[in-house]
Scaffold this motif. Sequence first.
Motif, short mmCIF file in Angstrom:
data_model
loop_
_atom_site.label_atom_id
_atom_site.label_comp_id
_atom_site.label_asym_id
_atom_site.label_seq_id
_atom_site.Cartn_x
_atom_site.Cartn_y
_atom_site.Cartn_z
N TYR A 350 0.78 -1.11 0.06
CA TYR A 350 -0.01 -0.01 -0.13
C TYR A 350 1.06 1.10 0.14
CZ TYR A 350 -3.19 3.42 2.01
OH TYR A 350 -3.84 4.91 1.85
N THR A 351 0.53 2.24 -0.72
CA THR A 351 1.27 3.48 -0.92
C THR A 351 0.35 4.43 -0.35
OG1 THR A 351 2.58 2.61 -2.62
CG2 THR A 351 2.50 4.93 -2.25
N GLY A 352 0.80 5.45 0.58
CA GLY A 352 -0.11 6.49 1.08
C GLY A 352 0.71 7.74 1.00
N THR A 353 0.44 8.71 1.86
CA THR A 353 1.20 9.87 2.25
C THR A 353 2.80 9.58 2.18
OG1 THR A 353 -0.62 11.04 2.90
CG2 THR A 353 1.36 12.21 3.29
N ASP A 354 3.63 10.24 1.60
CA ASP A 354 5.06 10.04 1.88
C ASP A 354 5.21 10.93 3.14
OD1 ASP A 354 7.87 10.21 1.92
OD2 ASP A 354 8.22 10.25 -0.41
N GLU A 355 5.80 10.22 4.12
CA GLU A 355 5.95 10.98 5.27
C GLU A 355 7.17 11.91 5.40
OE1 GLU A 355 6.44 8.12 8.50
OE2 GLU A 355 5.17 6.91 7.55
N ALA A 356 8.20 11.82 4.39
CA ALA A 356 9.21 12.78 4.23
C ALA A 356 8.74 14.05 3.65
CB ALA A 356 10.25 12.24 3.36
N ALA A 357 7.47 14.15 3.16
CA ALA A 357 7.03 15.23 2.60
C ALA A 357 5.68 15.98 3.18
CB ALA A 357 6.61 14.85 0.77
N ALA A 358 5.49 15.00 4.31
CA ALA A 358 4.17 15.76 4.84
C ALA A 358 4.60 17.00 5.50
CB ALA A 358 3.99 14.64 6.05
N SER A 359 3.67 17.78 5.29
CA SER A 359 3.71 19.35 5.89
C SER A 359 2.50 19.95 5.98
CB SER A 359 4.69 20.21 4.98
OG SER A 359 3.99 20.44 3.98
N VAL A 382 -4.91 -8.47 3.86
CA VAL A 382 -4.40 -7.27 4.81
C VAL A 382 -5.66 -6.36 4.94
CG1 VAL A 382 -3.02 -5.52 5.19
CG2 VAL A 382 -1.97 -7.50 4.33
N ALA A 383 -5.94 -5.92 6.06
CA ALA A 383 -7.01 -5.02 6.29
C ALA A 383 -6.15 -3.88 6.65
CB ALA A 383 -8.20 -5.32 7.38
N LEU A 384 -6.47 -2.62 6.22
CA LEU A 384 -5.79 -1.35 6.36
C LEU A 384 -6.55 -0.22 6.61
CD1 LEU A 384 -2.37 -0.35 4.78
CD2 LEU A 384 -4.20 1.21 4.66
N LEU A 385 -6.27 0.69 7.49
CA LEU A 385 -6.91 1.97 7.95
C LEU A 385 -5.78 3.02 7.91
CD1 LEU A 385 -9.74 3.06 8.60
CD2 LEU A 385 -9.33 2.78 10.97
N SER A 386 -6.03 4.11 7.47
CA SER A 386 -5.41 5.49 7.47
C SER A 386 -5.92 6.36 8.57
CB SER A 386 -5.04 6.17 6.25
OG SER A 386 -4.57 7.23 6.38
N LEU A 393 -12.23 1.85 5.60
CA LEU A 393 -11.23 0.57 5.76
C LEU A 393 -11.15 -0.12 4.25
CD1 LEU A 393 -10.10 -1.54 7.94
CD2 LEU A 393 -12.36 -2.41 8.07
N LEU A 394 -9.91 -0.55 4.12
CA LEU A 394 -9.38 -1.11 3.05
C LEU A 394 -9.23 -2.52 3.05
CD1 LEU A 394 -7.12 1.53 1.49
CD2 LEU A 394 -9.30 1.30 0.85
N HIS A 417 -4.78 -6.12 -4.95
CA HIS A 417 -5.98 -5.48 -5.26
C HIS A 417 -6.91 -4.79 -4.05
CE1 HIS A 417 -9.53 -4.73 -7.48
NE2 HIS A 417 -10.41 -5.31 -6.67
N ALA A 418 -7.00 -3.55 -4.00
CA ALA A 418 -7.58 -3.01 -2.87
C ALA A 418 -9.10 -2.60 -3.20
CB ALA A 418 -6.84 -1.67 -2.80
N ASP A 419 -9.99 -3.05 -2.14
CA ASP A 419 -11.31 -2.94 -2.19
C ASP A 419 -11.61 -2.05 -0.94
OD1 ASP A 419 -12.47 -4.82 -4.12
OD2 ASP A 419 -10.98 -5.99 -3.20
N HIS A 420 -12.47 -1.18 -1.01
CA HIS A 420 -13.18 -0.44 0.14
C HIS A 420 -13.99 -1.35 0.88
CE1 HIS A 420 -11.42 3.37 -0.87
NE2 HIS A 420 -11.61 3.01 -2.14
#
Length: 595
Positions: A350-359, A382-386, A393-394, A417-420
């Motif tokens: 899974y690719t989300g927000t790049d932490e190095a660029a978070a501002s 894998v169940a994933l939540l941001s 929930l993904l 494959h990512a499902d909501h």
Amino acid sequence: MCRRARGAFLALCAAAVLAVPTPRAVRPLATPLGRFARTRRLRTLREELSDAVRSQNFALAARLKAERDELRADDPVRELRARLSRAIACEDFAAASELRDELRSAQRRTGPFDSVLFLSPDGLRLWVRGGHLLLDELPEDGLDEAVVLQPDDLAPGSYRLQQPTWSPSGTRVAATLLLPSASSGELVIFDALRGGELARVALPAPPFYYMWSADERYITCLSASAGRLVLLAVELRTGEVLTLARGAPLFYAMARGRADRRLVAHNGGANAVQLLADYGPVAQPVAPAASGPWRTICTPAGGFQSPCWCRWREPSGALGEAIVFAERGRVVAVQPEVRVSAATRRRVLYTGTDEAAASDGSGARVDPPLLLFVVSRCAQAVALLSAAAPSDLLLLSPSTRADRPCLLDVSSNVAPHADHVDLNGALPRGERVSEVSAFWFSPGGRWLLALARTAASAAAASSAGTGAGARGQEARGAPAASGWRWVIFDCEAKAPLGATPRCELTPSLLQQYVPFFTQYAQSVSPFAPDGGAFCFVTDEGGFVATLHPEMSEIAARITITPLPNKPARPEVMWWSGPVTDALDDVDMDLDDRRW
């Protein structure tokens, strides 16, 4: 880790000893029925037979031996084990292969043990389901199939138990013992078959986050030392306590193989994910360290809580394994035996927000969204939540059939494959999920159980009540615009199955477990071993929800049965379930009193 989760973590670590409740009378409970009772009786018979022989009471020994042999003859699993041993001794490996499959099938059908663990203000109890006992037939007048777990030398009401955690085989329970006169805590191990105490180990501060080794020789946990968090390993035969790591926050996961002493830790003090090759008594490694037995496999660590150590079986029969963690806004799977470097192959899940660029837009760095994830035991989902989207929930699953069952195989370059996950489809009209706070996979990976806070519109709130009710169905009290529901999702059909009535949670569950559920999801589960039911607690008591996926009406797909609240309502409930493929993977020598 986000500020809210970090604050909750530190609050838990700094919690003082809880007040001891007023003593309550505990009524005597009858002997359990079914395979559980037979196994417990066999344990008792072994001791009674040994005592009879030692005292030369051979007439009694003969009667005890006859009873033991009769009970053993009734156990199909024991007979299959004996036949498998004979086939291996004779090198008849074709027969051994068939018997192994038959044994695994029999163990899935019968248990090995199937119990619900209650933690209530007046003590710790087990309710034994007895294999496939119909939950509707649970007696209304009390826990007739219950085992009381209590320390050998303490009177009821003089202590408090916390953090109950099943062993992989379901034969033992670990818990934290708290006394009102001491700021320290003790690790206590109970015999889940008879309710007695097996071991007690004193620690400077109350331990929490228990995890058992697959062979049940070790328990790992967190505690405090000199004002700092420490990761400990306790050798249960000797009581030796090994200090493995220091840091805060601190989360970890253990390898799942028999006698496998590897461990991975997310150490906030070192801002790294680190791998320990052996936590046994040969060395006492302490992290962070520039050298030594700990190997850094990721730094800086991403915004997440606990890593997951996953194990699966390849189509060829070989075992595969991977460690799942977060780095720079991505969730990745990495082989545990190699150091992560630019040349190391890994799989990005899974690719989300790049932490190095978070501002925040002005160039100032801000905390990135916290990523919460759990992996199914078969490593197919894998169940994933941001934290940036707390209601979204993904579900990550293999994108192609050829990719099964190796979702975590680092040699694959195919993105999952990512499902909501549609939780709203299980809710009444006008009600929606506002926040997902915790989630668990069933043992087989088909079901995903989410603890969700829901919100209803004014029109919907006027026609809906709160609470699970006396029978888990009828509404009680004044309508509410928000509340909690346990929502079940079918990962195969990619559709919601149903939801429990709206309820309020107990403080113990809400404060001690929910904020750190990715850690606890690896050691405790609300699901029955066969995945056909789950247990949950509300402020009204304990309940068991049985799943009926064959029903067409969504309201009929979950049957809720209240469990007796005598002598006190439970605060938390967890179902037993074997982690290992067979009881033979567990060190079963429970009679060694050096424990």
